[in-house]
Enzyme design. Structure first.
Site, PDB file in Angstrom:
ATOM      1  N   LYS A  22      -3.058   4.072  -1.768  1.00 30.45           N
ATOM      2  CA  LYS A  22      -3.269   3.486  -0.436  1.00 30.45           C
ATOM      3  C   LYS A  22      -2.083   2.620  -0.026  1.00 30.45           C
ATOM      4  CE  LYS A  22      -6.998   0.719   0.108  1.00 30.45           C
ATOM      5  NZ  LYS A  22      -6.782  -0.620   0.669  1.00 30.45           N
ATOM      6  N   ARG A  27       2.819   2.146   3.547  1.00 34.21           N
ATOM      7  CA  ARG A  27       4.240   1.808   3.647  1.00 34.21           C
ATOM      8  C   ARG A  27       5.074   3.018   4.046  1.00 34.21           C
ATOM      9  NH1 ARG A  27       1.683  -1.755   0.513  1.00 34.21           N
ATOM     10  NH2 ARG A  27       2.610  -3.778  -0.002  1.00 34.21           N
ATOM     11  N   ARG A 123     -10.905 -12.145   8.125  1.00 37.61           N
ATOM     12  CA  ARG A 123      -9.943 -12.402   7.041  1.00 37.61           C
ATOM     13  C   ARG A 123      -8.756 -13.258   7.503  1.00 37.61           C
ATOM     14  NH1 ARG A 123      -8.958  -7.084   3.689  1.00 37.61           N
ATOM     15  NH2 ARG A 123      -8.057  -8.632   2.273  1.00 37.61           N
ATOM     16  N   SER A 167       0.943 -12.883  -2.888  1.00 36.48           N
ATOM     17  CA  SER A 167       0.417 -11.825  -2.024  1.00 36.48           C
ATOM     18  C   SER A 167       1.512 -10.841  -1.650  1.00 36.48           C
ATOM     19  CB  SER A 167      -0.174 -12.425  -0.743  1.00 36.48           C
ATOM     20  OG  SER A 167      -0.300 -11.422   0.249  1.00 36.48           O
ATOM     21  N   GLN A 169       1.131  -8.501   0.426  1.00 39.88           N
ATOM     22  CA  GLN A 169       1.074  -8.247   1.875  1.00 39.88           C
ATOM     23  C   GLN A 169       1.941  -9.250   2.617  1.00 39.88           C
ATOM     24  OE1 GLN A 169      -3.124  -8.217   2.737  1.00 39.88           O
ATOM     25  NE2 GLN A 169      -3.394  -6.153   1.924  1.00 39.88           N
ATOM     26  N   ASP A 317      -7.130  -5.780  -7.343  1.00 39.72           N
ATOM     27  CA  ASP A 317      -8.133  -4.915  -6.702  1.00 39.72           C
ATOM     28  C   ASP A 317      -9.115  -4.309  -7.700  1.00 39.72           C
ATOM     29  OD1 ASP A 317      -7.023  -5.441  -4.249  1.00 39.72           O
ATOM     30  OD2 ASP A 317      -5.801  -3.618  -4.208  1.00 39.72           O
ATOM     31  N   LYS A 344     -11.115 -11.014   0.072  1.00 40.19           N
ATOM     32  CA  LYS A 344     -10.860  -9.572   0.188  1.00 40.19           C
ATOM     33  C   LYS A 344     -11.827  -8.998   1.237  1.00 40.19           C
ATOM     34  CE  LYS A 344      -7.509  -9.421  -2.694  1.00 40.19           C
ATOM     35  NZ  LYS A 344      -6.161  -9.210  -2.162  1.00 40.19           N
ATOM     36  N   ARG A 348     -15.572 -10.990  -3.119  1.00 43.22           N
ATOM     37  CA  ARG A 348     -15.874 -10.094  -4.250  1.00 43.22           C
ATOM     38  C   ARG A 348     -16.438 -10.824  -5.458  1.00 43.22           C
ATOM     39  NH1 ARG A 348     -10.884  -5.742  -3.602  1.00 43.22           N
ATOM     40  NH2 ARG A 348     -11.978  -4.489  -2.045  1.00 43.22           N
ATOM     41  N   ARG A 390     -14.877  -1.142  -2.893  1.00 43.99           N
ATOM     42  CA  ARG A 390     -14.706  -1.257  -4.346  1.00 43.99           C
ATOM     43  C   ARG A 390     -15.957  -1.813  -5.029  1.00 43.99           C
ATOM     44  NH1 ARG A 390      -9.502   0.429  -4.471  1.00 43.99           N
ATOM     45  NH2 ARG A 390      -8.005  -0.611  -3.095  1.00 43.99           N
TER      46      ARG A 390
END
Ligand code: S3P
Length: 435
Positions: A22, A27, A123, A167, A169, A317, A344, A348, A390
């Protein structure tokens, strides 16, 4: 609402290939979009998250062909030739799509608005907006959350930025903005996170210099379209690595899995627990920016461990399914320093603690972690995935050691990262029905 009914008594064996990565698929689309010339992507993840990125790029004027589900051809427009979308860009459930797009769109000569589904709209986005503003971006969030309103500012400056959270991201968003800023942008991370952006930028001909924990990129470099072969997603393979540890009487072989060391913390954790996993690395042939292996796993006697905090970002993850492994291990497993799990697709830590409690597994929730007393598997019951892909797949794997059926609520979002999960899991021997 789509639910799973995961029956006890399933098996895990055979050979399987999980869908494409993913992170790498997002990207490849974005870099392909701002490159000059054609980017040919094979092994693309045709999951909802990456399709959100694909549609966003189309809305920004990039022509994209899809001769097959997993084969995408991006006709790059170059860094300055994206055009304004006529409506807000809807990133669905995809945090990566939204956060990386902020870095891509802040330096454009047009405005953009980014929105998403109920989960994404909750988020945190300031972690990306803050460094981009330091570079000269004009970005607004709503109390730190989407919608994200970007006023394009074509005169952005490089920064030297130390990430306050580990992170990938945020790192990637700053590097993408740095590509279009004047000067040399440097990003330093507190501990290593996935480096797919740096590797892929190099594959597109960009000079990214890594010095210790700092990645540096000079603005104004041109990306040249290229061929990207996306490996199978380690994060999707993770469900079957744990399934194999719990139930593979005969070997379970996972083919063509990406084993970038910034992603494979779970391998290390399972090996520390005593898992029987063999790594058959493919020879590196120079055409692939990412290392690949076939992974072979067999049923294993697992022991509880204390997870080293340095492994947390490298397995970020994988914690939902790691907690299932911990519940089947002898003794206690403790994870701390994992407060990122609270922001997330859902919280989680809380979602897993609640589900484990329903299934009779003793656990203790911390603000930044979870301890689990492993033992004799799971009782049956109904667990809520809170629409997190997940969490849903992790509890499906738990059925391999359950005494009665586990019902898993709200599973539609499995399609964001792992289209075909139920079919592949059934082929391996899990007993999952959908309803
Ligand atoms: C991702 C980075 C991680 C990860 C997410 C994908 C990426 O997020 O959890 O699923 O592709 O860069 P953070 O950057 O928030 O840790």
């Amino acid at each position: 609402m789509a639910n799973y009914h995961a029956g006890p008594g399933g098996a895990a064996a055979g050979e399987l290939t999980v869908p494409g990565d993913k992170s790498i698929s997002h990207r490849a689309l974005m870099l392909g979009g701002i490159a000059q010339g054609i980017t040919d992507i094979t092994g693309f993840l045709a999951g909802e998250d990456c399709l959100a990125t694909l549609r966003a790029l189309q809305a920004l004027g990039v022509r994209i062909e899809r001769p097959q589900d997993q084969h995408v051809i991006v006709h790059g427009v170059g860094p300055k030739a994206l055009s304004a979308a006529s409506a807000p860009l809807d990133m669905g459930n995809a945090g990566t799509a939204m956060r990386l797009s902020m870095g891509l769109l802040a330096p454009q000569n047009f405005d953009s608005t980014l929105i998403g589904d109920e989960s994404l709209m909750r988020r945190p986005m300031e972690r990306v907006a803050t460094p981009l503003r330091l570079m000269g971006a004009n970005i607004q969030t709503q109390n730190g959350r989407p919608p994200v309103e970007i006023r394009g500012s074509t005169r952005m400056n490089a920064i030297d930025y130390a990430l306050p959270v580990a992170s990938a991201q945020v790192k990637s968003a700053v590097l993408l903005a740095g590509l279009q800023a004047s000067g040399c942008t440097r990003v330093t991370e507190p501990t290593p996170t996935r480096d797919h952006t740096e590797r892929m930028l190099r594959a597109f001909g960009v000079n990214v210099v890594q010095q210790g924990a700092t990645a540096a990129i000079e603005g104004g470099q041109t990306l040249r379209g290229t061929e990207i072969v996306v490996p199978a997603d380690f994060s999707s393979a993770a469900f079957f690595l744990v399934a194999g540890c719990l139930a593979a009487e005969k070997p379970l072989l996972l083919r063509n899995v990406g084993i970038n060391p910034t992603r494979t913390g779970l391998l290390e954790l399972l090996l520390q627990m005593g898992a029987d996993i063999k790594i058959h690395a493919h020879p590196e042939d120079g055409t692939n920016a990412e290392p690949i292996a076939d992974l072979e796993v067999r049923k294993s006697r697992l022991k509880g461990i204390r997870v080293s905090e340095s492994l947390v970002p490298l397995s970020i993850d994988e914690f939902p399914v790691f907690f299932i492994a911990a519940a089947c291990a002898e003794g206690e497993t403790l994870v701390r320093g994992a407060e990122e799990l609270r922001v997330k697709e859902t919280d989680r830590l809380a979602a897993m603690a609640d589900g484990l409690t329903v299934l009779g597994v003793q656990n203790r929730l911390y603000p930044d972690g979870l301890s689990i007393r492993g033992g004799d598997g799971f009782k049956g019951g109904t667990v809520d995935s809170r629409s997190d892909h997940r969490i849903a797949m992790a509890f499906a794997v738990a059925s391999l050691r359950a005494r009665e059926e586990i019902e898993i609520l709200d599973t539609a979002n499995v399609a964001t990262s792992f289209p075909g999960f139920v079919e592949i899991a059934r082929a391996a021997g899990l007993r999952i029905e959908t309803a």
